[in-house]
Write a protein that holds these residues in place. Structure first.
Motif, PDB file in Angstrom:
ATOM      1  N   PRO A 276       8.421  -3.795  -0.407  1.00  0.00           N
ATOM      2  CA  PRO A 276       8.286  -2.335  -0.328  1.00  0.00           C
ATOM      3  C   PRO A 276       6.865  -1.869  -0.579  1.00  0.00           C
ATOM      4  CG  PRO A 276       9.446  -2.976  -2.348  1.00  0.00           C
ATOM      5  CD  PRO A 276       9.270  -4.228  -1.540  1.00  0.00           C
ATOM      6  N   HIS A 277       6.155  -2.593  -1.345  1.00  0.00           N
ATOM      7  CA  HIS A 277       4.764  -2.188  -1.609  1.00  0.00           C
ATOM      8  C   HIS A 277       3.805  -3.156  -0.943  1.00  0.00           C
ATOM      9  CE1 HIS A 277       1.200  -0.637  -3.578  1.00  0.00           C
ATOM     10  NE2 HIS A 277       0.932  -1.867  -4.042  1.00  0.00           N
ATOM     11  N   VAL A 278       2.888  -2.596  -0.166  1.00  0.00           N
ATOM     12  CA  VAL A 278       1.867  -3.411   0.511  1.00  0.00           C
ATOM     13  C   VAL A 278       0.520  -2.985  -0.067  1.00  0.00           C
ATOM     14  CG1 VAL A 278       0.835  -4.057   2.701  1.00  0.00           C
ATOM     15  CG2 VAL A 278       3.287  -3.512   2.580  1.00  0.00           C
ATOM     16  N   PRO A 279      -0.213  -3.906  -0.680  1.00  0.00           N
ATOM     17  CA  PRO A 279      -1.464  -3.544  -1.372  1.00  0.00           C
ATOM     18  C   PRO A 279      -2.659  -3.371  -0.436  1.00  0.00           C
ATOM     19  CG  PRO A 279      -1.020  -5.867  -1.673  1.00  0.00           C
ATOM     20  CD  PRO A 279       0.127  -5.337  -0.913  1.00  0.00           C
ATOM     21  N   TYR A 280      -2.597  -2.339   0.370  1.00  0.00           N
ATOM     22  CA  TYR A 280      -3.695  -2.106   1.337  1.00  0.00           C
ATOM     23  C   TYR A 280      -5.013  -1.751   0.633  1.00  0.00           C
ATOM     24  CZ  TYR A 280      -0.172  -1.784   5.060  1.00  0.00           C
ATOM     25  OH  TYR A 280       0.826  -2.064   5.920  1.00  0.00           O
ATOM     26  N   ARG A 281      -4.903  -1.070  -0.489  1.00  0.00           N
ATOM     27  CA  ARG A 281      -6.089  -0.482  -1.082  1.00  0.00           C
ATOM     28  C   ARG A 281      -6.943  -1.466  -1.903  1.00  0.00           C
ATOM     29  NH1 ARG A 281      -5.910   4.577   0.213  1.00  0.00           N
ATOM     30  NH2 ARG A 281      -7.785   5.022  -0.998  1.00  0.00           N
ATOM     31  N   ASN A 282      -6.513  -2.749  -1.904  1.00  0.00           N
ATOM     32  CA  ASN A 282      -7.263  -3.728  -2.692  1.00  0.00           C
ATOM     33  C   ASN A 282      -8.589  -4.136  -2.081  1.00  0.00           C
ATOM     34  OD1 ASN A 282      -5.307  -3.639  -4.630  1.00  0.00           O
ATOM     35  ND2 ASN A 282      -4.368  -5.621  -4.114  1.00  0.00           N
ATOM     36  N   SER A 283      -8.770  -3.795  -0.838  1.00  0.00           N
ATOM     37  CA  SER A 283     -10.063  -4.121  -0.216  1.00  0.00           C
ATOM     38  C   SER A 283     -10.350  -3.111   0.897  1.00  0.00           C
ATOM     39  CB  SER A 283     -10.058  -5.519   0.372  1.00  0.00           C
ATOM     40  OG  SER A 283      -9.254  -5.558   1.517  1.00  0.00           O
TER      41      SER A 283
END
Ligand code: ATP
Length: 764
Positions: A667-674
């Motif tokens: 459900p959570h996709v960590p797009y904001r990590n880069s």
């Protein structure tokens, strides 16, 4: 009738010709004097004959050539007349009262009434009984018609002469006296004699004839009367023996004229309508017959014979004309029939035409309906197509092994073997040789061509034009062949062109094929992410400012401030890529190859408009050449190099995390990590498709990095591959395949209908 007039006139003309031949012209004659001459001549003849019969002594009162008066006076006593008739017909007057003396009675003195009455009466009775022409007793008186007396005398003369010759056969001038003629009262006229009424000078003419003759003269007559008169005039001064020659000549001329007339009328008849010719000919024949009443003998027979020939010719001609008429009648009937048939044919054709036209209208209506449905089907096809792409895996990982570079052919490859989607790596270990296998969607060996590599990603180009986002990554350690796959070698040929060129060529090709249905606008951005900073590579002013990423953009542009250059051909894109490579090189130093230390991203934005429905589609394709994935030993690098390495590792790790999350449907996709995942957020996940080409080098000294790279890629690929393998045999796939097949058939049918529709429109 006109014909009669013409014919009569013609006869007169003929006679005139004859008269000219004989040296006489009738119009020069004094008819009255001729008449007087003729009367005198006849009187002299009568007087001469009477004197001869009774002797000059007894006829002393009658001169040889008496005047009318002398002639009348000489015969008034009736003595000469009675004596003469008794000589011709003895006993005709039984008792002749002679004069008491022979003394000449003075001229004009009246005889005794007895003498006058007895002798003359007895003579007239005798003459009448003989059937000879008579006269009135008063004709011997002053003012009487002596001509009638002359006629009577000449008739008596004729009779006497005829009797002297035996009294048989034909009486020369008057007629045929019957055997009982002595007892009978009249002569029978001989009708075969030509010109009897007008030509006889020997008085076979009775009183009536003389009167009619006189009437003809006095009335100036019709042309036929003129004709008779003229002939008489000709004959007056001719001797009897000359007459036959003249008559012969007249008759010949007349016959010639008739023949000529008949011939000309026959010619007229051939050209004129049948019935008119016939009537003309009839009238001609009637005229001719009328004329022929007076033309006797062999000449008339000849003429009749010719008439008969003409009749036969006429009959033959009539028969021919009738045949022609019948033939024409038949032809007309046939033409009428043909016309009728043709009319019926035309009516039938009209009916058929209307029917066909109506059917065509219905058909066109159906086609129009099909055409309107065509777009709905296309839309469905688009969705299904992309569903198939999803089933193949929305995240696909391919492995490509670079061949040995020139001069490295003696090396042993780290790749033990490749089998379908598996690659086995030789791993050095403390206990000798080892192997490690990795699974991907597909593994391309060192000999794989650029075209083969592109074939697997080619279907996704169509998805971009259908409004889907696509990300294509080139992952691997420095020098493993990322740029080669994405762009190609430095010396580019058509054959060595990389994915970028091929993808863009395909994109423009499909856009061109769809230009009647869609209008596509294509624009390009080219960005660089270096040390987590986004820069525009398409600047032309040398500026190198940092750009912000905004994912909330309505335009679909995550970096709205970056240059967005519209392009319309592959050549345009190549020029821009060259510009981007140039700008990227600016930042590189001799010791620091920036192309390996930064991510470059060529983004192709496609905006399509359905020309029928007006629907807008927006898709984009990111072609990402990632920085080298090699691990950096912290103990070996410091400063900027360490900083670069940390950014690269962090961003690649973030990318791996995002893809893994997407594959595992977290459900959570960590797009904001880069910055990288942030930039590609819209194209990672959802309906977007992600392709990652993992590159490895075959050199054994890089085996550690190779295994590290493969482990990273496998982490992304395994989950997705598992899902794909499950779906591969599912009923959903089968059903979907059938749907796609059906839809393809439908699309082909509709394409054909559309083609027909266009063709029909051309004919309208
Ligand atoms: N499949 C291949 N066939 C032939 N030559 C190749 C292939 N892949 C790479 N090469 C060659 O290997 C060399 C290195 O390739 P390339 O520059 O593409 O690597 P890279 O991963 O992009 O490196 P960097 O990260 O420094 O950009 C180049 O000379 C290239 O031409």
């Amino acid at each position: 009738m006109a014909g009669e007039g013409r014919l009569s006139f013609s006869v007169a003309s003929v006679v005139e010709d004859v008269l000219q031949q004989h040296g006489n012209r009738p119009r020069d004659l004094d008819l009255e004097s001729r008449k007087a001459e003729e009367a005198a001549s006849r009187r002299y003849e009568a007087a001469g004959w009477l004197r001869k019969m009774v002797g000059v002594v007894a006829a002393r009162d009658l001169p040889a050539e008496p005047s009318e008066e002398e002639f009348r006076l000489g015969l008034r006593s009736g003595i000469i007349l009675c004596n003469v008739i008794n000589k011709v017909q003895p006993g005709a007057v039984p008792k002749v009262v002679e004069s008491p003396d022979t003394v000449l009675v003075p001229d004009g003195a009246a005889l005794s009434a007895y003498q006058y009455f007895e002798n003359v009466r007895n003579f007239l009775v005798a003459v009448q009984e003989m059937g000879l022409p008579t006269f009135e007793a008063s004709d011997l008186e002053q003012g009487g018609k002596s001509a009638r007396v002359v006629n009577c005398v000449l008739a008596l003369k004729s009779y006497g002469e005829w009797k002297q010759t035996g009294g048989n056969g034909v009486w020369k001038f008057g007629g045929t006296i019957k055997s009982t003629s002595l007892g009978t009262k009249s002569f029978i006229r001989k009708n075969s004699e030509p010109f009897m009424n007008s030509l006889s000078r020997t008085s076979s003419i009775n009183e009536k004839s003389l009167n009619s003759h006189s009437d003809l003269d006095s009335n100036k007559m019709s042309s036929s009367g003129s004709f008779s008169m003229l002939v008489r005039a000709v004959l007056l001064d001719k001797k009897p023996e000359e007459i036959p020659t003249v008559v012969e000549s007249v008759l010949s001329k007349l016959v010639e004229e008739f023949e000529h007339r008949i011939a000309s009328q026959y010619e007229q008849m051939k050209t004129a309508p049948y019935h008119v010719n016939k009537s003309l000919l009839k009238s001609a024949i009637v005229d001719k017959k009328g004329e022929d009443k007076n033309v006797k003998g062999s000449k008339r027979e000849e003429c009749f014979q010719k008439n008969n020939i003409s009749d036969e010719e006429l009959k033959s001609q009539s028969l021919k004309q009738k045949m022609i008429f019948d033939q024409q009648h038949e032809d007309i009937q046939e033409l009428k029939h043909t016309l009728h048939t043709t009319k019926a044919g035309i009516q039938f054709m009209q009916m058929k035409f209307h029917e066909e036209f109506s059917n065509l209208g219905i058909h066109i209506h159906g086609l129009a309906h099909a055409a309107s449905g065509y777009h709905r089907v296309l839309e469905e096809n688009r969705k299904l197509y992309n569903q198939v792409q999803d089933l193949k895996g929305s995240i696909r990982v391919y492995c490509r092994v670079r061949p040995f570079l020139s001069g490295q052919s003696n090396y042993l490859s780290t790749v033990d073997h490749i089998e379908e989607g598996n690659i086995t790596i030789n791993t050095p270990s403390k206990h000798g040789k080892g192997w490690k296998s990795f699974s991907f969607n597909k593994v391309y060996g060192p000999s794989a061509t650029q075209a083969e590599v592109f074939s697997d990603m080619q279907p996704l180009i169509r998805s971009v034009l259908d409004g889907y986002n696509v990300c294509i990554f080139a992952y691997g350690q420095t020098g493993s062949g990322k740029t080669y796959t994405m762009t190609g070698p430095r010396e580019l040929t058509e054959k060595s062109q990389g994915v970028n060129y091929r993808a863009l060529s395909d994109l423009f090709l499909i856009a061109e094929q769809r230009k009647d249905i869609f209008r596509y606008d294509v624009a390009v951005q080219m960005l660089e992410i270096y040390n987590e900073q986004v820069r525009d590579l398409l600047v032309t002013d040398g500026s190198n400012r940092r750009l912000e990423i905004r994912n909330s953009s309505q335009t679909g542009l995550n970096v709205p401030d970056a240059s967005l250059i519209p392009v319309s051909s592959t050549a345009d894109v190549i020029n821009l890529m060259n510009l981007g490579q140039k700008n990227r090189a600016v930042g590189a130093t001799a010791l620091n190859d920036r192309s390996s230390r930064s991510h470059s991203c060529l983004t192709v934005h496609v905006q399509g408009k359905d020309l029928t429905s007006g629907t807008m589609y927006r898709g984009c394709m990111h072609l990402v050449d990632l920085a080298g994935s090699e691990r950096v030993n912290k103990s070996e690098v410091t400063g900027d190099r360490l900083k670069e390495a940390q950014h690269i590792n962090r961003s690649l790790s973030a990318l791996g995390d995002v893809i893994a999350s997407l594959a595992q449907k977290n459900p959570h996709v960590p797009y904001r990590n880069s910055k990288l995942t942030q930039l590609l957020q819209d194209s990672l996940g959802g309906q977007a498709k992600t392709l990652m080409f993992v590159h490895i080098s075959p050199e054994p000294d890089a085996v550690g990095e190779t295994i590290s790279t493969l482990k990273f890629a496998e982490r992304v690929a395994t989950v997705e591959l598992g899902a794909a393998r499950v779906n591969k045999d599912s009923s959903d796939v089968k059903e979907l395949k059938e749907q796609v097949l059906t839809l393809s058939v439908t699309v082909i049918s509709i394409e054909f209908c559309n083609f027909c529709f266009i063709v029909l429109k051309q004919f309208e």
